[in-house]
Scaffold this motif. Structure first.
Motif, mmCIF file in Angstrom:
data_model
loop_
_atom_site.group_PDB
_atom_site.id
_atom_site.type_symbol
_atom_site.label_atom_id
_atom_site.label_comp_id
_atom_site.label_asym_id
_atom_site.label_seq_id
_atom_site.Cartn_x
_atom_site.Cartn_y
_atom_site.Cartn_z
ATOM 1 N N GLY A 79 0.905 -1.225 -0.038
ATOM 2 C CA GLY A 79 0.098 0.028 0.052
ATOM 3 C C GLY A 79 0.837 1.256 0.000
ATOM 4 O O GLY A 79 2.036 1.232 0.212
ATOM 5 N N LYS A 80 0.186 2.362 -0.250
ATOM 6 C CA LYS A 80 0.750 3.626 -0.256
ATOM 7 C C LYS A 80 1.285 4.162 1.196
ATOM 8 O O LYS A 80 0.344 3.606 2.076
ATOM 9 N N PRO A 81 2.305 4.977 1.364
ATOM 10 C CA PRO A 81 2.442 5.316 2.810
ATOM 11 C C PRO A 81 1.490 6.187 3.438
ATOM 12 O O PRO A 81 0.959 7.004 2.594
ATOM 13 N N LYS A 82 1.169 6.080 4.660
ATOM 14 C CA LYS A 82 0.058 6.897 5.265
ATOM 15 C C LYS A 82 0.689 7.910 5.951
ATOM 16 O O LYS A 82 1.948 7.868 6.447
ATOM 17 N N ASN A 83 -0.105 9.011 6.051
ATOM 18 C CA ASN A 83 0.423 10.378 6.518
ATOM 19 C C ASN A 83 -0.007 10.154 8.128
ATOM 20 O O ASN A 83 -1.127 10.349 8.459
ATOM 21 N N ILE A 84 1.243 10.009 9.089
ATOM 22 C CA ILE A 84 0.773 9.695 10.248
ATOM 23 C C ILE A 84 0.993 10.746 11.043
ATOM 24 O O ILE A 84 1.040 10.953 12.427
ATOM 25 N N GLU A 85 1.744 11.832 10.572
ATOM 26 C CA GLU A 85 2.213 13.091 11.209
ATOM 27 C C GLU A 85 0.871 13.742 12.111
ATOM 28 O O GLU A 85 1.139 14.229 13.255
ATOM 29 N N ASN A 88 -4.544 11.219 14.882
ATOM 30 C CA ASN A 88 -4.731 11.136 16.143
ATOM 31 C C ASN A 88 -4.523 9.874 16.630
ATOM 32 O O ASN A 88 -4.318 8.815 15.609
ATOM 33 N N GLU A 89 -4.830 9.185 17.805
ATOM 34 C CA GLU A 89 -4.554 7.781 18.384
ATOM 35 C C GLU A 89 -5.542 6.874 17.832
ATOM 36 O O GLU A 89 -5.169 5.681 17.185
ATOM 37 N N ASP A 90 -6.716 7.396 17.258
ATOM 38 C CA ASP A 90 -7.722 6.201 16.787
ATOM 39 C C ASP A 90 -7.466 6.051 15.312
ATOM 40 O O ASP A 90 -7.425 4.983 14.691
ATOM 41 N N VAL A 91 -6.803 7.017 14.606
ATOM 42 C CA VAL A 91 -6.473 6.919 13.205
ATOM 43 C C VAL A 91 -5.237 6.129 13.047
ATOM 44 O O VAL A 91 -5.170 5.110 12.324
ATOM 45 N N LEU A 92 -4.370 6.107 14.111
ATOM 46 C CA LEU A 92 -2.914 5.365 14.174
ATOM 47 C C LEU A 92 -3.440 4.030 14.695
ATOM 48 O O LEU A 92 -2.905 3.031 13.939
ATOM 49 N N ARG A 93 -4.423 3.950 15.359
ATOM 50 C CA ARG A 93 -5.028 2.318 15.550
ATOM 51 C C ARG A 93 -5.309 1.548 14.548
ATOM 52 O O ARG A 93 -5.045 0.408 14.130
ATOM 53 N N ASP A 94 -6.193 2.507 13.715
ATOM 54 C CA ASP A 94 -6.837 1.749 12.369
ATOM 55 C C ASP A 94 -5.611 1.687 11.403
ATOM 56 O O ASP A 94 -5.783 0.545 10.722
ATOM 57 N N VAL A 96 -2.519 0.760 12.202
ATOM 58 C CA VAL A 96 -1.732 -0.360 12.397
ATOM 59 C C VAL A 96 -2.428 -1.552 12.458
ATOM 60 O O VAL A 96 -2.088 -2.716 11.845
ATOM 61 N N LYS A 97 -3.790 -1.516 12.629
ATOM 62 C CA LYS A 97 -4.715 -2.696 12.587
ATOM 63 C C LYS A 97 -4.830 -3.152 10.918
ATOM 64 O O LYS A 97 -4.557 -4.448 10.443
ATOM 65 N N GLU A 98 -4.732 -2.043 10.093
ATOM 66 C CA GLU A 98 -4.675 -2.219 8.619
ATOM 67 C C GLU A 98 -3.277 -2.973 8.321
ATOM 68 O O GLU A 98 -3.404 -4.199 7.496
ATOM 69 N N TYR A 99 -2.455 -2.312 8.700
ATOM 70 C CA TYR A 99 -0.924 -3.161 8.205
ATOM 71 C C TYR A 99 -0.897 -4.578 8.884
ATOM 72 O O TYR A 99 -0.311 -5.466 8.211
ATOM 73 N N PHE A 100 -1.434 -4.692 10.172
ATOM 74 C CA PHE A 100 -1.505 -6.033 10.655
ATOM 75 C C PHE A 100 -2.269 -6.962 9.649
ATOM 76 O O PHE A 100 -1.645 -8.186 9.451
ATOM 77 N N ASP A 101 -3.288 -6.648 9.605
ATOM 78 C CA ASP A 101 -4.232 -7.587 8.631
ATOM 79 C C ASP A 101 -3.327 -7.694 7.174
ATOM 80 O O ASP A 101 -3.498 -9.018 6.890
ATOM 81 N N ARG A 102 -2.869 -6.792 6.695
ATOM 82 C CA ARG A 102 -1.976 -7.043 5.431
ATOM 83 C C ARG A 102 -1.047 -7.923 5.603
ATOM 84 O O ARG A 102 -0.692 -9.165 4.716
ATOM 85 N N MET A 103 -0.107 -7.906 6.858
ATOM 86 C CA MET A 103 0.965 -8.835 6.897
ATOM 87 C C MET A 103 0.559 -10.090 7.531
ATOM 88 O O MET A 103 0.982 -11.047 6.794
#
Length: 203
Positions: A79-85, A88-94, A96-103
């Motif tokens: 996937g394309k790199p996400k903007n994490i700068e 907030n915490e909820d977006v970061l959790r989503d 991380v969950k997306e990356y975990f599912d893909r992995m």
């Protein structure tokens, strides 16, 4: 005068023959060139250069195509790199969950592919064995690697066991090492005879 004319005539004859030979050689060279046809050495050289240039261009295009395919597959899988700068915490959790599912899915696909490769390898080796059995050929088994130094040490130990010191000793008779006193104590045969006569007289 007659001699001069004869020399001139002879010289003219030689020149005429030379001209004929030269003409024949030129015709032969022209015929050779005509046989060579369209491809002269210069044209061959130019053609080689063009072919090399074309091959280099094709190779470059192939490399670019492979690089583009690789980038596409990486983007598709990662996937394309996400903007994490600014997240907030909820977006970061989503994220991380997306990356975990893909992995997780990628690992599952990797395991499936490895299993498929192992299965295909086993099938290929089995089919090769069947073909060799049908042909009647014996396949050499893969040999186990053995350290050459271990073999040398084993040979040396064997030699040392064979070269046992006790085995090298000679067997010696005991009589050779008896003391001189013991020899002196033994009486000669004639003295034994005298003793026997004395014993008889006493009897």
């Amino acid at each position: 005068m007659a001699d001069d004319e004869a020399k001139k005539a002879k010289q003219a004859e030689i020149e005429r023959k030379r001209a004929e030979v030269r003409k024949r050689m030129e015709e032969a060279s022209k015929a050779k060139k005509a046989k060579k046809g369209f491809m002269t050495p210069e044209r061959k050289k130019k053609l080689r250069l063009l072919l090399r240039k074309k091959a280099a261009e094709e190779l470059k295009k192939e490399q670019e195509r492979k690089a583009a395919e690789r980038r596409r597959i990486i983007e598709e899988r990662c996937g394309k790199p996400k903007n994490i700068e600014d997240a907030n915490e909820d977006v970061l959790r989503d994220i991380v969950k997306e990356y975990f599912d893909r992995m997780y899915t990628c690992e599952g696909q990797k395991w499936d592919l490895e299993f498929e490769v192992r299965k295909r390898d086993w099938e290929i080796s089995d089919l090769n064995a069947q073909v060799n059995d049908l042909r009647g050929k014996f396949v050499k088994p893969t040999l186990k690697k053995v350290s050459k130094y271990e073999n040398k040490f084993a040979k040396l130990q064997k030699k040392a066991a064979e070269f046992n010191f006790r085995n090298q000793l000679k067997v010696v008779k005991k009589k050779e090492f008896t003391l001189e006193e013991e020899d002196k104590e033994k009486k000669p045969d004639w003295s034994k005879k005298g003793d026997s006569k004395e014993e008889e007289a006493a009897a």
